[in-house]
Motif scaffolding. Structure first.
Motif, PDB file in Angstrom:
ATOM      1  N   THR A  36      37.311  42.241  38.097  1.00 36.50           N
ATOM      2  CA  THR A  36      37.844  40.826  37.771  1.00 36.50           C
ATOM      3  C   THR A  36      37.123  40.293  36.478  1.00 36.50           C
ATOM      4  O   THR A  36      35.932  40.694  36.240  1.00 36.50           O
ATOM      5  CB  THR A  36      37.590  39.802  38.775  1.00 36.50           C
ATOM      6  N   SER A  37      37.725  39.857  35.421  1.00 37.91           N
ATOM      7  CA  SER A  37      37.196  39.457  34.235  1.00 37.91           C
ATOM      8  C   SER A  37      37.407  37.837  34.146  1.00 37.91           C
ATOM      9  O   SER A  37      38.359  37.425  34.284  1.00 37.91           O
ATOM     10  CB  SER A  37      38.121  40.159  33.019  1.00 37.91           C
ATOM     11  N   THR A  58      42.300  40.726  37.437  1.00 38.82           N
ATOM     12  CA  THR A  58      42.546  39.520  37.051  1.00 38.82           C
ATOM     13  C   THR A  58      41.858  38.877  36.027  1.00 38.82           C
ATOM     14  O   THR A  58      40.601  39.238  35.937  1.00 38.82           O
ATOM     15  CB  THR A  58      42.625  38.497  38.475  1.00 38.82           C
ATOM     16  N   LEU A  59      42.189  37.977  35.118  1.00 43.18           N
ATOM     17  CA  LEU A  59      41.427  37.563  34.068  1.00 43.18           C
ATOM     18  C   LEU A  59      41.693  36.027  33.986  1.00 43.18           C
ATOM     19  O   LEU A  59      42.431  35.305  34.043  1.00 43.18           O
ATOM     20  CB  LEU A  59      42.010  37.788  32.725  1.00 43.18           C
ATOM     21  N   ARG A  83      45.970  39.519  42.582  1.00 42.40           N
ATOM     22  CA  ARG A  83      45.889  40.675  41.647  1.00 42.40           C
ATOM     23  C   ARG A  83      46.795  40.489  40.607  1.00 42.40           C
ATOM     24  O   ARG A  83      47.872  40.085  40.482  1.00 42.40           O
ATOM     25  CB  ARG A  83      45.728  42.054  42.302  1.00 42.40           C
ATOM     26  N   HIS A  84      46.214  41.056  39.344  1.00 44.89           N
ATOM     27  CA  HIS A  84      46.742  41.276  38.016  1.00 44.89           C
ATOM     28  C   HIS A  84      47.169  39.808  37.683  1.00 44.89           C
ATOM     29  O   HIS A  84      48.435  39.797  37.145  1.00 44.89           O
ATOM     30  CB  HIS A  84      48.068  42.204  38.278  1.00 44.89           C
ATOM     31  N   CYS A  85      46.426  38.951  37.751  1.00 45.60           N
ATOM     32  CA  CYS A  85      47.002  37.433  37.435  1.00 45.60           C
ATOM     33  C   CYS A  85      46.149  37.309  35.954  1.00 45.60           C
ATOM     34  O   CYS A  85      45.392  37.836  35.637  1.00 45.60           O
ATOM     35  CB  CYS A  85      46.587  36.496  38.439  1.00 45.60           C
ATOM     36  N   PHE A  86      46.691  36.018  35.205  1.00 43.61           N
ATOM     37  CA  PHE A  86      45.973  35.720  34.150  1.00 43.61           C
ATOM     38  C   PHE A  86      46.063  33.968  34.340  1.00 43.61           C
ATOM     39  O   PHE A  86      47.239  33.495  34.378  1.00 43.61           O
ATOM     40  CB  PHE A  86      46.822  36.115  32.901  1.00 43.61           C
ATOM     41  N   PRO A 137      47.776  45.260  34.502  1.00 39.44           N
ATOM     42  CA  PRO A 137      46.589  44.705  34.869  1.00 39.44           C
ATOM     43  C   PRO A 137      46.115  43.687  33.781  1.00 39.44           C
ATOM     44  O   PRO A 137      46.481  43.514  32.630  1.00 39.44           O
ATOM     45  CB  PRO A 137      45.597  45.707  34.505  1.00 39.44           C
ATOM     46  N   TYR A 138      45.331  42.397  34.535  1.00 36.96           N
ATOM     47  CA  TYR A 138      44.916  41.311  33.774  1.00 36.96           C
ATOM     48  C   TYR A 138      46.134  40.597  33.402  1.00 36.96           C
ATOM     49  O   TYR A 138      46.014  39.740  32.087  1.00 36.96           O
ATOM     50  CB  TYR A 138      44.054  41.555  32.488  1.00 36.96           C
ATOM     51  N   GLY A 139      47.009  40.410  33.832  1.00 41.02           N
ATOM     52  CA  GLY A 139      48.378  39.378  33.708  1.00 41.02           C
ATOM     53  C   GLY A 139      49.118  40.020  32.238  1.00 41.02           C
ATOM     54  O   GLY A 139      49.679  39.272  31.628  1.00 41.02           O
TER      55      GLY A 139
END
Length: 153
Positions: A36-37, A58-59, A83-86, A137-139
């Motif tokens: 997670t960032s 997720t960012l 997961r994989h959200c921005f 990944p990371y939206g």
């Protein structure tokens, strides 16, 4: 300042984010994956341990506020971010909200209700703008990679 000298600061930034992630888990009870960032200027306010859970890759962008304690009733309502959200800068995620996997929350949005998986929401209150989007990944939108390749050919 050249790019070479800026790259030296990348390791310091990664260290600061790792320290912050550890501090949030230990003191606030925020549960998040190692991948997670989270921005250093975002605020996560958990009422109890594991009230806020953030999925992998997720960012969470700058000046984002996520809190799980309802200030009016005093209830603790957990917040779940998939997961994989921005989550865009300046957004506010209110208590009891679940953000589905592979979703984007636009900058400055106020999220009152649950966000369905694979959707884009924005506004105050946040409304679904687009459903059934394909995110990495990371939206990151899948079409973004194609656009970058075209631009740098």
């Amino acid at each position: 300042m050249s790019l070479r000298s800026l790259n030296k600061l990348r390791s310091i930034r990664k260290l600061l984010i790792r320290i912050r992630r550890t501090w949030l888990a230990a003191s606030k009870g925020v549960s998040m994956e190692r991948t997670t960032s989270i921005s250093l200027s975002s605020r996560l306010v958990a009422g109890r341990r594991n009230d806020i859970t953030i999925g992998p890759e997720t960012l969470i962008a700058f000046k984002t506020l996520v809190y799980s304690r309802d200030p009016v009733s005093g209830e603790h309502r957990p917040v779940r971010i998939g997961r994989h959200c921005f989550v865009g800068g300046g957004s506010t995620i209110l208590p009891g909200v679940t953000i589905g996997d592979g979703s984007i929350v636009g900058a400055g949005s106020v999220v009152f209700d649950d966000v369905p998986p694979r959707s884009i929401v924005a506004g105050n209150p946040a409304r679904v703008l687009q459903a059934d989007v394909e995110l990495g990944p990371y939206g990151r939108l899948k079409s973004a990679d194609d656009s970058i390749r075209k631009m740098w050919r």
